[in-house]
Design an enzyme around this catalytic site. Structure first.
Site, PDB file in Angstrom:
ATOM      1  N   SER A   1       0.829  -1.216   0.000  1.00  0.00           N
ATOM      2  CA  SER A   1       0.000   0.000   0.000  1.00  0.00           C
ATOM      3  C   SER A   1       0.860   1.261   0.000  1.00  0.00           C
ATOM      4  O   SER A   1       0.338   2.369  -0.022  1.00  0.00           O
ATOM      5  CB  SER A   1      -0.905  -0.001   1.232  1.00  0.00           C
ATOM      6  OG  SER A   1      -0.132  -0.168   2.410  1.00  0.00           O
TER       7      SER A   1
ATOM      8  N   ASN B   1      -1.724  -2.569  13.349  1.00  0.00           N
ATOM      9  CA  ASN B   1      -3.182  -2.463  13.334  1.00  0.00           C
ATOM     10  C   ASN B   1      -3.674  -1.220  14.082  1.00  0.00           C
ATOM     11  O   ASN B   1      -4.533  -0.485  13.582  1.00  0.00           O
ATOM     12  CB  ASN B   1      -3.807  -3.722  13.940  1.00  0.00           C
ATOM     13  CG  ASN B   1      -3.463  -4.968  13.142  1.00  0.00           C
ATOM     14  OD1 ASN B   1      -2.917  -4.859  12.036  1.00  0.00           O
ATOM     15  ND2 ASN B   1      -3.762  -6.133  13.686  1.00  0.00           N
TER      16      ASN B   1
ATOM     17  N   THR C   1     -41.423  25.228  -8.877  1.00  0.00           N
ATOM     18  CA  THR C   1     -41.675  23.888  -8.336  1.00  0.00           C
ATOM     19  C   THR C   1     -41.965  23.056  -9.580  1.00  0.00           C
ATOM     20  O   THR C   1     -42.563  23.555 -10.543  1.00  0.00           O
ATOM     21  CB  THR C   1     -42.876  23.837  -7.369  1.00  0.00           C
ATOM     22  OG1 THR C   1     -44.039  24.249  -8.080  1.00  0.00           O
ATOM     23  CG2 THR C   1     -42.667  24.757  -6.161  1.00  0.00           C
TER      24      THR C   1
ATOM     25  N   SER D   1     -15.807  24.774 -27.707  1.00  0.00           N
ATOM     26  CA  SER D   1     -15.995  23.521 -28.427  1.00  0.00           C
ATOM     27  C   SER D   1     -15.010  23.498 -29.578  1.00  0.00           C
ATOM     28  O   SER D   1     -14.687  24.533 -30.160  1.00  0.00           O
ATOM     29  CB  SER D   1     -17.426  23.446 -28.951  1.00  0.00           C
ATOM     30  OG  SER D   1     -17.485  22.623 -30.094  1.00  0.00           O
TER      31      SER D   1
ATOM     32  N   ASN E   1     -18.959  26.482 -22.684  1.00  0.00           N
ATOM     33  CA  ASN E   1     -19.594  25.433 -21.881  1.00  0.00           C
ATOM     34  C   ASN E   1     -19.235  25.540 -20.399  1.00  0.00           C
ATOM     35  O   ASN E   1     -18.079  25.769 -20.053  1.00  0.00           O
ATOM     36  CB  ASN E   1     -19.170  24.055 -22.396  1.00  0.00           C
ATOM     37  CG  ASN E   1     -19.605  23.838 -23.833  1.00  0.00           C
ATOM     38  OD1 ASN E   1     -20.672  24.291 -24.249  1.00  0.00           O
ATOM     39  ND2 ASN E   1     -18.770  23.153 -24.600  1.00  0.00           N
TER      40      ASN E   1
ATOM     41  N   GLU F   1     -20.462  21.170 -14.522  1.00  0.00           N
ATOM     42  CA  GLU F   1     -20.805  19.847 -15.068  1.00  0.00           C
ATOM     43  C   GLU F   1     -19.919  18.761 -14.456  1.00  0.00           C
ATOM     44  O   GLU F   1     -20.376  17.687 -14.068  1.00  0.00           O
ATOM     45  CB  GLU F   1     -20.636  19.826 -16.590  1.00  0.00           C
ATOM     46  CG  GLU F   1     -21.694  20.629 -17.320  1.00  0.00           C
ATOM     47  CD  GLU F   1     -21.410  20.687 -18.814  1.00  0.00           C
ATOM     48  OE1 GLU F   1     -21.289  19.622 -19.444  1.00  0.00           O
ATOM     49  OE2 GLU F   1     -21.275  21.802 -19.349  1.00  0.00           O
TER      50      GLU F   1
ATOM     51  N   TYR G   1      -8.989  -6.806  13.240  1.00  0.00           N
ATOM     52  CA  TYR G   1      -8.401  -6.265  12.021  1.00  0.00           C
ATOM     53  C   TYR G   1      -8.357  -7.322  10.924  1.00  0.00           C
ATOM     54  O   TYR G   1      -8.028  -8.482  11.169  1.00  0.00           O
ATOM     55  CB  TYR G   1      -6.973  -5.758  12.288  1.00  0.00           C
ATOM     56  CG  TYR G   1      -6.299  -5.277  11.002  1.00  0.00           C
ATOM     57  CD1 TYR G   1      -6.470  -3.966  10.565  1.00  0.00           C
ATOM     58  CD2 TYR G   1      -5.559  -6.151  10.208  1.00  0.00           C
ATOM     59  CE1 TYR G   1      -5.893  -3.539   9.381  1.00  0.00           C
ATOM     60  CE2 TYR G   1      -4.976  -5.726   9.027  1.00  0.00           C
ATOM     61  CZ  TYR G   1      -5.155  -4.418   8.615  1.00  0.00           C
ATOM     62  OH  TYR G   1      -4.602  -3.997   7.438  1.00  0.00           O
TER      63      TYR G   1
ATOM     64  N   GLN H   1      -7.183  -2.171   4.573  1.00  0.00           N
ATOM     65  CA  GLN H   1      -6.229  -1.375   3.806  1.00  0.00           C
ATOM     66  C   GLN H   1      -6.931  -0.654   2.652  1.00  0.00           C
ATOM     67  O   GLN H   1      -6.468   0.369   2.167  1.00  0.00           O
ATOM     68  CB  GLN H   1      -5.128  -2.289   3.264  1.00  0.00           C
ATOM     69  CG  GLN H   1      -4.027  -1.573   2.526  1.00  0.00           C
ATOM     70  CD  GLN H   1      -2.815  -2.470   2.319  1.00  0.00           C
ATOM     71  OE1 GLN H   1      -2.110  -2.784   3.254  1.00  0.00           O
ATOM     72  NE2 GLN H   1      -2.611  -2.900   1.091  1.00  0.00           N
TER      73      GLN H   1
ATOM     74  N   LYS I   1      -8.215   3.404   2.373  1.00  0.00           N
ATOM     75  CA  LYS I   1      -7.448   4.627   2.156  1.00  0.00           C
ATOM     76  C   LYS I   1      -7.736   5.342   0.845  1.00  0.00           C
ATOM     77  O   LYS I   1      -8.015   6.547   0.837  1.00  0.00           O
ATOM     78  CB  LYS I   1      -5.960   4.325   2.277  1.00  0.00           C
ATOM     79  CG  LYS I   1      -5.604   4.081   3.706  1.00  0.00           C
ATOM     80  CD  LYS I   1      -4.260   3.496   3.915  1.00  0.00           C
ATOM     81  CE  LYS I   1      -4.253   2.804   5.256  1.00  0.00           C
ATOM     82  NZ  LYS I   1      -5.175   1.634   5.331  1.00  0.00           N
TER      83      LYS I   1
HETATM   84  N1  ARG Z   1      -1.107  -1.337   5.415  1.00  0.00           N
HETATM   85  C1  ARG Z   1      -1.953  -1.892   6.424  1.00  0.00           C
HETATM   86  C2  ARG Z   1      -3.330  -1.203   6.343  1.00  0.00           C
HETATM   87  O1  ARG Z   1      -3.435  -0.263   5.665  1.00  0.00           O
HETATM   88  C3  ARG Z   1      -1.362  -1.659   7.760  1.00  0.00           C
HETATM   89  C4  ARG Z   1      -1.802  -2.638   8.796  1.00  0.00           C
HETATM   90  C5  ARG Z   1      -1.268  -3.981   8.475  1.00  0.00           C
HETATM   91  N2  ARG Z   1      -1.543  -4.927   9.482  1.00  0.00           N
HETATM   92  C6  ARG Z   1      -1.430  -6.227   9.269  1.00  0.00           C
HETATM   93  N3  ARG Z   1      -1.712  -7.008  10.262  1.00  0.00           N
HETATM   94  N4  ARG Z   1      -1.089  -6.729   8.112  1.00  0.00           N
HETATM   95  O2  ARG Z   1      -4.284  -1.632   6.942  1.00  0.00           O
END
Ligand code: ARG
Length: 481
Positions: free
Chosen positions: A34, A121, A166, A288, A296, A301, A328, A333, A336
């Site tokens: 990530s 976590n 209306t 255009s 436009n 839009e 968890y 992940q 995000k």
């Molecule tokens: N990159 C992970 C997330 O965004 C971080 C936590 C990872 N924890 C794990 N037990 N693999 O959630």
């Protein structure tokens, strides 16, 4: 062989390596990493780590020397990241492991002690909350700026009349200022919702460790105070797995976009040749490639379109959570990118709208220039079509003693006659009007005028100029506070 810990984080495959007989496949590495999106959490990650280290030291879990080394290392890392010199490694999976590995590279064993009593976590949940809290603060300022821009245009156009609709059919005349203030109400509620969501964003998961809490004597309240959070998450399982705060925020953000989208739809209609009510400055429009006459309204839009994207993120986040057992799971992940994109989309959109509606201050005069241009004549002309004052005639008859239902019916006949003569009610001669009801007198023409109609709606929240001015003053005081 060197000890596992020596190289532990230089090659993440070894972070839990004793158990693993083969390295992670390249494809899986890419799939699970990530770092290329969560690296934007770096500041929050360092902020959280420093607060954790400070508490570990205060609790006698980490020596003052190690604490100082961690502070020094983190300061250097911040500098490197800010200067664009930090080398983010896919092999190190995420922002947390990247920063921790670099810290250990810089300060040695103290870096390895930072993760005492902590798990990624509770770390990631803390980072996202810290990051989002600051973004909410920025968004609140942007929402405020947009409200101020709308109030300014409302003040300038407090007495300009346009048809209120209306069913998109002409209904009754309203002040353009009044119309704009309806959006101010929406954005004010949005600001309240964000402020309310912020209270639940701003709670500390750190100390929950992986899921069950930790055997070290941590002082979680102390960390919460250091990070100016409003309290600690009270259940470790919930602390690491809860993403309600992200959903709540995205729901509030979706409503902001829905309001922006409704405003956009009106701006687009108003700018069309059929309405001709407003013009949007050229710098917010495009031409255009084939039709030379075109200008436009791309910005509204696109904002209308981007609303779908933010609402989509809300659906994504809700769906992300629905099947997860405690505590968890790696699913989390996926919280995000939707959050990041929601914040980015909202920030850009609010910024652009404040300027497109209200204009920019001219540095020479201090006056704002380049906001929407209002064509008051076109608005008033449009309000004269469609018998916008028919209700006023009915109200006039009620004042003369007729029951409202009868008055309504009488006016329907008058409207029919005006339609046949292709004229407005106010253009029917008095004798003709008296044909519909003998009690109609000369003063009827005052109530049939647009301005008379507006002035009559002088109840709280109504469109009479006195009410609109009072609302403008209320908003100005609120926004200046
Ligand atoms: N990159 C992970 C997330 O965004 C971080 C936590 C990872 N924890 C794990 N037990 N693999 O959630």
């Amino acid at each position: 062989m060197s000890s596992v810990s020596d190289n532990q984080l230089a090659n993440k495959a070894q972070a839990w390596s004793a158990l693993f007989s083969e390295p992670m496949s390249e494809l899986v590495k890419r799939y699970t990493a990530s770092v290329f999106f969560d690296k934007r959490l770096w500041k929050a990650d360092i902020q959280g780590s420093l607060a954790h280290a400070e508490m570990l030291n205060a609790q006698g879990i980490l020596s003052a020397e190690d604490h100082a080394a961690i502070q020094r290392g983190m300061a250097q890392i911040s500098g490197e990241i800010e200067a664009g010199q930090f080398e983010w490694k896919l092999d190190l999976e995420d922002v947390h492991l990247n920063i921790e590995a670099r810290l250990t590279e810089l300060v040695g064993i103290a870096g390895k002690r930072l993760h005492t009593g902590r798990s990624r976590n509770d770390q990631v949940a803390t980072d996202v909350r810290l990051w989002l809290r600051d973004e909410i603060d920025e968004l609140s300022l942007l929402l405020r700026a947009l409200q101020s821009a709308l109030v300014e245009v409302a003040e300038k156009n407090a007495e300009v009349i346009l048809p209120g609709f209306t069913h998109l059919q002409v209904a009754q005349p309203v002040a353009f200022g009044h119309h704009l203030l309806a959006y101010v109400e929406m954005f004010a509620r949005d600001a309240e919702r964000l402020a309310d969501a912020r209270r639940r964003v701003n709670r500390l998961p750190l100390g929950a460790a992986a899921l069950a809490g930790t055997s070290y004597p941590l002082d979680r309240e102390r960390v919460a105070r250091t990070l100016t959070m409003e309290g600690v998450c009270q259940n470790s399982l919930d602390a690491v797995s809860d993403r309600d705060f992200a959903i709540e925020f995205t729901a509030a953000a979706s409503l902001v976009m829905v309001h922006i989208s409704r405003l956009s739809e009106e701006l687009i209609l108003w700018m069309s040749q059929s309405f001709g009510f407003i013009d949007i400055a050229d710098r917010f429009c495009t031409g255009s490639s084939i039709m030379p006459q075109k200008k436009n309204p791309d910005v509204p839009e696109l904002a209308r379109g981007k609303t779908g994207r933010v609402v989509g993120h809300l659906m994504g986040l809700i769906t992300l959570m629905k099947g997860q057992p405690l505590a968890y799971n790696k699913d989390n992940q996926e919280d995000k990118e939707p959050l990041f994109d929601t914040v980015d989309t909202l920030k850009d959109t609010l910024r652009i709208f404040a300027e497109m509606v209200g204009g920019q201050p001219n540095p020479a005069t201090g006056n704002k220039e380049g906001g929407i241009t209002v064509n008051a004549t076109a608005m008033e002309q449009a309000a004269l079509k469609g018998y916008a004052t028919a209700t006023d005639l009915a109200d006039y008859l009620v004042k003369k003693g007729l029951p409202f239902r009868d008055a309504h019916e009488t006016v329907a006949h008058a409207v029919k006659a005006a339609t046949t003569h292709a004229c407005d009610l106010s253009e029917l001669p008095l004798a003709v009007l008296q044909g519909f009801h003998p009690q109609i007198e000369k003063d009827v023409y005052e109530c049939l005028s647009l301005r008379g109609s507006l002035n009559a709606r002088n109840t709280l929240g109504g469109t009479a100029p006195a009410q609109v001015r009072a609302q403008i003053a209320r908003h100005q005081a609120r926004l200046a506070a």
